[in-house]
Design an enzyme around this catalytic site. Structure first.
Site, PDB file in Angstrom:
ATOM      1  N   ARG A 145      32.859 104.259  34.514  1.00  0.00           N
ATOM      2  CA  ARG A 145      33.543 103.989  35.788  1.00  0.00           C
ATOM      3  C   ARG A 145      33.834 102.494  35.928  1.00  0.00           C
ATOM      4  NH1 ARG A 145      32.467 108.756  35.460  1.00  0.00           N
ATOM      5  NH2 ARG A 145      31.553 110.124  37.028  1.00  0.00           N
ATOM      6  N   HIS A 186      37.480 101.061  36.739  1.00  0.00           N
ATOM      7  CA  HIS A 186      37.696 100.363  38.006  1.00  0.00           C
ATOM      8  C   HIS A 186      38.046  98.892  37.773  1.00  0.00           C
ATOM      9  CE1 HIS A 186      35.752 103.415  40.937  1.00  0.00           C
ATOM     10  NE2 HIS A 186      36.087 104.016  39.813  1.00  0.00           N
ATOM     11  N   GLY A 214      43.990  94.341  36.218  1.00  0.00           N
ATOM     12  CA  GLY A 214      43.869  94.404  34.768  1.00  0.00           C
ATOM     13  C   GLY A 214      42.432  94.294  34.301  1.00  0.00           C
ATOM     14  N   ASP A 247      39.848  92.476  33.356  1.00  0.00           N
ATOM     15  CA  ASP A 247      39.517  91.043  33.380  1.00  0.00           C
ATOM     16  C   ASP A 247      38.131  90.731  33.934  1.00  0.00           C
ATOM     17  OD1 ASP A 247      39.864  91.615  36.053  1.00  0.00           O
ATOM     18  OD2 ASP A 247      41.297  90.000  36.448  1.00  0.00           O
ATOM     19  N   SER A 301      36.886  91.429  36.747  1.00  0.00           N
ATOM     20  CA  SER A 301      36.856  91.072  38.173  1.00  0.00           C
ATOM     21  C   SER A 301      35.893  91.938  38.970  1.00  0.00           C
ATOM     22  CB  SER A 301      38.263  91.167  38.777  1.00  0.00           C
ATOM     23  OG  SER A 301      38.819  92.449  38.572  1.00  0.00           O
ATOM     24  N   ASN A 360      33.928 101.681  44.740  1.00  0.00           N
ATOM     25  CA  ASN A 360      33.166 101.158  43.607  1.00  0.00           C
ATOM     26  C   ASN A 360      31.678 101.453  43.686  1.00  0.00           C
ATOM     27  OD1 ASN A 360      35.220 100.083  42.025  1.00  0.00           O
ATOM     28  ND2 ASN A 360      35.245  98.133  43.120  1.00  0.00           N
ATOM     29  N   PRO A 402      43.441 104.990  42.757  1.00  0.00           N
ATOM     30  CA  PRO A 402      43.667 106.404  43.071  1.00  0.00           C
ATOM     31  C   PRO A 402      42.550 106.944  43.959  1.00  0.00           C
ATOM     32  CG  PRO A 402      43.904 105.995  40.713  1.00  0.00           C
ATOM     33  CD  PRO A 402      43.326 104.759  41.312  1.00  0.00           C
ATOM     34  N   THR A 446      33.376 114.166  33.236  1.00  0.00           N
ATOM     35  CA  THR A 446      32.365 114.990  32.592  1.00  0.00           C
ATOM     36  C   THR A 446      31.000 114.308  32.660  1.00  0.00           C
ATOM     37  OG1 THR A 446      31.770 116.166  30.564  1.00  0.00           O
ATOM     38  CG2 THR A 446      32.768 114.002  30.293  1.00  0.00           C
ATOM     39  N   ASP A 474      29.928 118.556  36.418  1.00  0.00           N
ATOM     40  CA  ASP A 474      29.763 119.788  35.655  1.00  0.00           C
ATOM     41  C   ASP A 474      28.280 119.963  35.353  1.00  0.00           C
ATOM     42  OD1 ASP A 474      29.062 118.359  33.287  1.00  0.00           O
ATOM     43  OD2 ASP A 474      31.133 118.291  32.607  1.00  0.00           O
ATOM     44  N   THR A 498      26.523 119.519  32.756  1.00  0.00           N
ATOM     45  CA  THR A 498      25.894 118.608  31.791  1.00  0.00           C
ATOM     46  C   THR A 498      26.252 117.172  32.154  1.00  0.00           C
ATOM     47  OG1 THR A 498      27.797 118.874  30.303  1.00  0.00           O
ATOM     48  CG2 THR A 498      25.905 120.319  29.924  1.00  0.00           C
ATOM     49  N   ASP A 537      31.510 116.054  27.193  1.00  0.00           N
ATOM     50  CA  ASP A 537      32.027 117.285  26.608  1.00  0.00           C
ATOM     51  C   ASP A 537      33.237 117.750  27.418  1.00  0.00           C
ATOM     52  OD1 ASP A 537      30.908 118.424  28.968  1.00  0.00           O
ATOM     53  OD2 ASP A 537      28.998 118.771  27.944  1.00  0.00           O
TER      54      ASP A 537
END
Length: 316
Positions: free
Chosen positions: A63, A67, A73, A75, A77, A95, A162, A193, A237, A239, A244
């Protein structure tokens, strides 16, 4: 003398064998082969040790990379701490699923001892995410290195990320603006996953009326989770620590946790991709690693556009 000559020859062979250089910029697979030859090993060993102690950290590192790259970009940040004059990206509610800041600090400290001022925090984040994927059973891939660290981190910039309420058409559009195809977007979504979502990000699906695209038994599961409050966690999920294709199989069962997950199976444009990945894990792995390399090149900074931070949490 013989040992030194052998090492020099080995490094030269490595440079030639893996000397991929991205055509759009000065990044390369072997960017640190001479300036900090043990950089990759230090990242790999540190991440390996950390995941042995806490396998759930893998999701946080993946993540973190996403993020970081999506905002300004790739970088570094997302690593910068807030000050009295500035609220940084990491304070954004979006975040809160990012973890591993202490691990990045640890890697940076080791690298500064080995080769001061050479390896950027942005590259550490990218390499740590790559290792987290591989160590969790996902694809093994390499990424070009040579990113510089940015000098800006503001919470308001995260508004472009998003949202978990986006439908498939909105996701295709916003990813398309960054140069990603619908297939890239679905593959990157498969990063779910690993890890969990907090109730705050999906409780809107449980309001009256309950989201009809969700399996009725699964909606009861989510309701039970949310009885623990906004910070209660639900795995994407079965696992949570294994990389996976079970995430895509869950979407087929109408058991996607976020609206932005389940929508991928409800839209004809993305449904076929979900079905492919649910049936063929190897195809998901291949498309995921290609999309991750593509993401790792988003708006990278070079030369005077950035810096190599001495401390990943603050600008030099």
């Amino acid at each position: 003398m013989a040992t030194a000559n052998f090492l020099a020859l080995f490094l030269l062979m490595e440079l030639i064998a893996g000397g991929y250089r991205d055509g759009a910029n000065g990044l390369s697979m072997n960017y640190y082969v001479f300036s900090c030859p043990f950089a990759e090993a230090i990242v790999r060993n540190t991440v390996t040790s950390a995941l042995k102690s806490d396998p759930t950290l893998a999701a946080g590192l993946v993540r973190m990379h996403f993020h970081d790259c999506w905002i300004q970009g790739c970088d570094g940040s997302v690593l910068i701490d807030s000050t009295k004059d500035n609220t940084a990206e990491k304070e954004s509610p979006g975040n809160q699923s990012v973890r591993g800041f202490e691990l990045i600090d640890d890697v940076k400290e080791q690298l500064e001892e080995q080769c001061p001022g050479v390896v950027s925090c942005a590259d550490i984040v990218a390499m740590a995410a790559r290792e987290a994927v591989a160590l969790s059973g996902g694809p093994v891939y390499d990424i070009p290195k040579g990113r510089k660290d940015g000098r800006r981190s503001k919470i308001e910039d995260t508004l472009s990320a998003p949202a978990p309420t986006f439908n498939a058409s909105e996701l295709v559009r916003v990813f398309g603006l960054r140069g990603f195809s619908a297939q890239d977007m679905v593959a990157l979504s498969g990063g779910h996953t690993l890890g969990v979502a907090r109730c705050l990000t999906f409780k809107n699906r449980l309001s009256d009326p309950v989201d009809p695209t969700m399996d009725s038994d699964f909606s009861k599961t989510l309701s039970k989770t949310c009885s623990g409050g906004d910070d209660a966690e639900q795995t994407f999920d079965m696992t949570r620590n294994n990389f996976d294709n079970f995430y895509f199989q869950a979407l087929q069962r109408k058991s996607g946790v976020l609206f932005s997950d389940q929508t991928l199976y409800n839209n004809p444009r993305t449904k076929s991709i979900v079905k492919d990945y649910a049936m063929n894990q190897a195809k998901f792995f291949l498309d995921f690693q290609q999309a991750m390399v593509k993401m790792s090149l988003l708006d990278v900074k070079e030369g005077s556009q950035g810096e190599v931070r001495a401390d990943c949490r603050k600008i030099n």
